[in-house]
Design a protein around this motif. Structure first.
Motif, PDB file in Angstrom:
ATOM      1  N   LEU A  94       0.803  -1.219   0.000  1.00 31.85           N
ATOM      2  CA  LEU A  94       0.000   0.000   0.000  1.00 31.85           C
ATOM      3  C   LEU A  94       0.841   1.275   0.000  1.00 31.85           C
ATOM      4  O   LEU A  94       0.509   2.235  -0.709  1.00 31.85           O
ATOM      5  CB  LEU A  94      -0.963  -0.009   1.194  1.00 31.85           C
ATOM      6  N   PRO A  95       1.934   1.355   0.775  1.00 33.59           N
ATOM      7  CA  PRO A  95       2.754   2.576   0.723  1.00 33.59           C
ATOM      8  C   PRO A  95       3.328   2.879  -0.651  1.00 33.59           C
ATOM      9  O   PRO A  95       3.652   4.029  -0.947  1.00 33.59           O
ATOM     10  CB  PRO A  95       3.874   2.277   1.732  1.00 33.59           C
ATOM     11  N   PHE A  96       3.477   1.853  -1.510  1.00 36.14           N
ATOM     12  CA  PHE A  96       3.960   2.090  -2.866  1.00 36.14           C
ATOM     13  C   PHE A  96       2.907   2.780  -3.722  1.00 36.14           C
ATOM     14  O   PHE A  96       3.233   3.630  -4.550  1.00 36.14           O
ATOM     15  CB  PHE A  96       4.358   0.772  -3.542  1.00 36.14           C
ATOM     16  N   ALA A  97       1.640   2.404  -3.516  1.00 41.55           N
ATOM     17  CA  ALA A  97       0.559   2.918  -4.354  1.00 41.55           C
ATOM     18  C   ALA A  97      -0.071   4.193  -3.800  1.00 41.55           C
ATOM     19  O   ALA A  97      -0.567   5.025  -4.566  1.00 41.55           O
ATOM     20  CB  ALA A  97      -0.522   1.843  -4.516  1.00 41.55           C
ATOM     21  N   LEU A  98      -0.054   4.352  -2.490  1.00 38.79           N
ATOM     22  CA  LEU A  98      -0.710   5.505  -1.870  1.00 38.79           C
ATOM     23  C   LEU A  98       0.139   6.757  -2.031  1.00 38.79           C
ATOM     24  O   LEU A  98       1.342   6.733  -1.764  1.00 38.79           O
ATOM     25  CB  LEU A  98      -0.937   5.224  -0.385  1.00 38.79           C
ATOM     26  N   PRO A  99      -0.451   7.868  -2.485  1.00 38.47           N
ATOM     27  CA  PRO A  99       0.313   9.126  -2.554  1.00 38.47           C
ATOM     28  C   PRO A  99       0.881   9.492  -1.187  1.00 38.47           C
ATOM     29  O   PRO A  99       0.194   9.375  -0.166  1.00 38.47           O
ATOM     30  CB  PRO A  99      -0.737  10.148  -3.017  1.00 38.47           C
ATOM     31  N   THR A 100       2.132   9.907  -1.154  1.00 39.44           N
ATOM     32  CA  THR A 100       2.786  10.162   0.122  1.00 39.44           C
ATOM     33  C   THR A 100       2.118  11.288   0.901  1.00 39.44           C
ATOM     34  O   THR A 100       2.092  11.256   2.128  1.00 39.44           O
ATOM     35  CB  THR A 100       4.266  10.504  -0.107  1.00 39.44           C
ATOM     36  N   ALA A 101       1.569  12.269   0.193  1.00 38.68           N
ATOM     37  CA  ALA A 101       0.887  13.366   0.882  1.00 38.68           C
ATOM     38  C   ALA A 101      -0.354  12.857   1.611  1.00 38.68           C
ATOM     39  O   ALA A 101      -0.655  13.299   2.734  1.00 38.68           O
ATOM     40  CB  ALA A 101       0.506  14.462  -0.112  1.00 38.68           C
ATOM     41  N   VAL A 102      -1.067  11.927   0.988  1.00 41.90           N
ATOM     42  CA  VAL A 102      -2.252  11.348   1.629  1.00 41.90           C
ATOM     43  C   VAL A 102      -1.842  10.586   2.884  1.00 41.90           C
ATOM     44  O   VAL A 102      -2.490  10.679   3.935  1.00 41.90           O
ATOM     45  CB  VAL A 102      -2.985  10.415   0.642  1.00 41.90           C
ATOM     46  N   ALA A 103      -0.751   9.823   2.782  1.00 41.76           N
ATOM     47  CA  ALA A 103      -0.254   9.093   3.950  1.00 41.76           C
ATOM     48  C   ALA A 103       0.150  10.050   5.057  1.00 41.76           C
ATOM     49  O   ALA A 103      -0.130   9.804   6.244  1.00 41.76           O
ATOM     50  CB  ALA A 103       0.936   8.225   3.545  1.00 41.76           C
ATOM     51  N   GLY A 104       0.801  11.164   4.705  1.00 41.95           N
ATOM     52  CA  GLY A 104       1.217  12.134   5.713  1.00 41.95           C
ATOM     53  C   GLY A 104       0.045  12.766   6.432  1.00 41.95           C
ATOM     54  O   GLY A 104       0.061  12.915   7.664  1.00 41.95           O
ATOM     55  N   PHE A 162       6.224   3.608   7.966  1.00 41.83           N
ATOM     56  CA  PHE A 162       5.130   3.324   7.029  1.00 41.83           C
ATOM     57  C   PHE A 162       5.648   3.265   5.592  1.00 41.83           C
ATOM     58  O   PHE A 162       5.262   2.387   4.811  1.00 41.83           O
ATOM     59  CB  PHE A 162       4.052   4.390   7.159  1.00 41.83           C
ATOM     60  N   VAL A 163       6.544   4.173   5.252  1.00 38.60           N
ATOM     61  CA  VAL A 163       7.051   4.253   3.885  1.00 38.60           C
ATOM     62  C   VAL A 163       8.018   3.115   3.564  1.00 38.60           C
ATOM     63  O   VAL A 163       8.009   2.568   2.458  1.00 38.60           O
ATOM     64  CB  VAL A 163       7.743   5.610   3.655  1.00 38.60           C
ATOM     65  N   GLY A 164       8.847   2.717   4.538  1.00 41.09           N
ATOM     66  CA  GLY A 164       9.931   1.789   4.255  1.00 41.09           C
ATOM     67  C   GLY A 164       9.653   0.325   4.501  1.00 41.09           C
ATOM     68  O   GLY A 164      10.433  -0.529   4.054  1.00 41.09           O
ATOM     69  N   ILE A 165       8.567  -0.020   5.174  1.00 40.55           N
ATOM     70  CA  ILE A 165       8.330  -1.418   5.544  1.00 40.55           C
ATOM     71  C   ILE A 165       8.221  -2.365   4.351  1.00 40.55           C
ATOM     72  O   ILE A 165       8.694  -3.509   4.423  1.00 40.55           O
ATOM     73  CB  ILE A 165       7.070  -1.541   6.447  1.00 40.55           C
ATOM     74  N   PRO A 166       7.650  -1.956   3.214  1.00 39.67           N
ATOM     75  CA  PRO A 166       7.538  -2.912   2.101  1.00 39.67           C
ATOM     76  C   PRO A 166       8.888  -3.382   1.566  1.00 39.67           C
ATOM     77  O   PRO A 166       9.000  -4.505   1.066  1.00 39.67           O
ATOM     78  CB  PRO A 166       6.769  -2.132   1.024  1.00 39.67           C
ATOM     79  N   PHE A 167       9.914  -2.536   1.647  1.00 39.34           N
ATOM     80  CA  PHE A 167      11.212  -2.904   1.094  1.00 39.34           C
ATOM     81  C   PHE A 167      11.793  -4.117   1.810  1.00 39.34           C
ATOM     82  O   PHE A 167      12.361  -5.016   1.166  1.00 39.34           O
ATOM     83  CB  PHE A 167      12.184  -1.722   1.198  1.00 39.34           C
TER      84      PHE A 167
END
Length: 277
Positions: free
Chosen positions: A101-111, A148-153
């Motif tokens: 999900l963090p790959f597809a979700l716009p980072t601004a929305v996540a923030g 949140f941003v880095g966990i998928p890696f």
């Protein structure tokens, strides 16, 4: 074909030309522009720009939070990958899909979502506020966003290794009387360690330059929660392109070193798996 001549793969020249062209347009030319703009400064001016107290403070904030988030991701990513590979449970496919999900979700929305959740009036922030702990607008909040941003890696790097891991070694260790904890640390962990380090490096490089998901939750207080990408953006808004590119060049070098070390770990791991020295 004459004896001793090298075999030419059909279409190699065209494929290589297209690859280099796309690589140059998308990666090399934009990165080269950083060097071009930075070259307008003398070495003394460049050093003065990147060693300003506010800039150094932003480097410290970005590096510390990115490292902390990547370390957390290295641990939690291995656990998530282990659960996804070794266990069966309801809605497993849904959880597996949500990892990306963090790959597809716009980072601004996540923030924005993380800020509203961890603020003192948010669902999570309200709970911690009772104990005098603040998450949003602190370095803790920055770390949460970077996790949140880095966990998928980490998950996507470790998961394939666990799937291909031969279970006979675990069974043999179990027959010999080894406990599950000992089997993990002495049989499984050495196999997934290179992948975990690779995931850590990729997450670290990604978190180091993250802007969209962090700028809302950071609070952007100079010397405390101001990240380096925000400094770069402020310089661009002031049309101070030389300062912006100088600071960006430092971040580029740091990211390059991280990725270089990551590739070194991958290369070393491949040689070990193939029986090389």
């Amino acid at each position: 074909m004459k004896k001793g001549s090298k075999r030419v793969i059909p279409g190699f020249g065209l494929s290589l030309g297209v690859t280099l062209s796309v690589l140059s347009i998308v990666v090399l030319i934009p990165l080269a522009s950083l060097v071009v703009y930075t070259a307008k400064l003398s070495p003394a001016e460049f050093w003065e720009t990147i060693t300003r107290p506010r800039v150094l403070a932003s480097f410290r904030v970005s590096l510390l939070t990115a490292f902390a988030a990547s370390a957390i991701n290295a641990v939690m990513g291995v656990i998530l990958a282990w659960v996804l590979v070794r266990y069966r449970f309801p809605m497993k496919r849904l959880l597996n899909g949500m990892i990306e999900l963090p790959f597809a979700l716009p980072t601004a929305v996540a923030g924005i979502a993380l800020t509203s959740l961890t603020a003192d009036t948010g669902l999570v922030g309200k709970f911690f506020a009772r104990f005098g702990m603040q998450i949003a607008y602190t370095r803790v909040g920055i770390t949460v966003a970077l996790v949140f941003v880095g966990i998928p890696f980490v998950v996507r790097t470790v998961q394939p290794i666990l799937e291909k891991l031969d279970s006979t070694y675990e069974e043999a260790a179990g027959v010999l009387g080894a406990s599950r904890i000992r089997i993990f640390w002495q049989v499984i962990f050495p196999e997934i360690l290179p992948a975990a380090l690779t995931g850590f490096g990729l997450a670290f490089g990604r978190c180091l330059g993250e802007y969209g998901s962090v700028v809302f939750i950071a609070g952007n207080q100079p010397y405390e929660t101001e990240i380096t990408p925000l400094i770069i953006m402020s310089k661009l808004q002031e049309y101070d392109y030389t300062s912006a590119t100088s600071i960006a060049l430092v971040m580029l070098v740091a990211a390059f070193l991280i990725l270089f070390l990551t590739n070194l770990v991958q290369s070393r791991s491949s040689k070990i798996l193939k029986g090389g020295q």
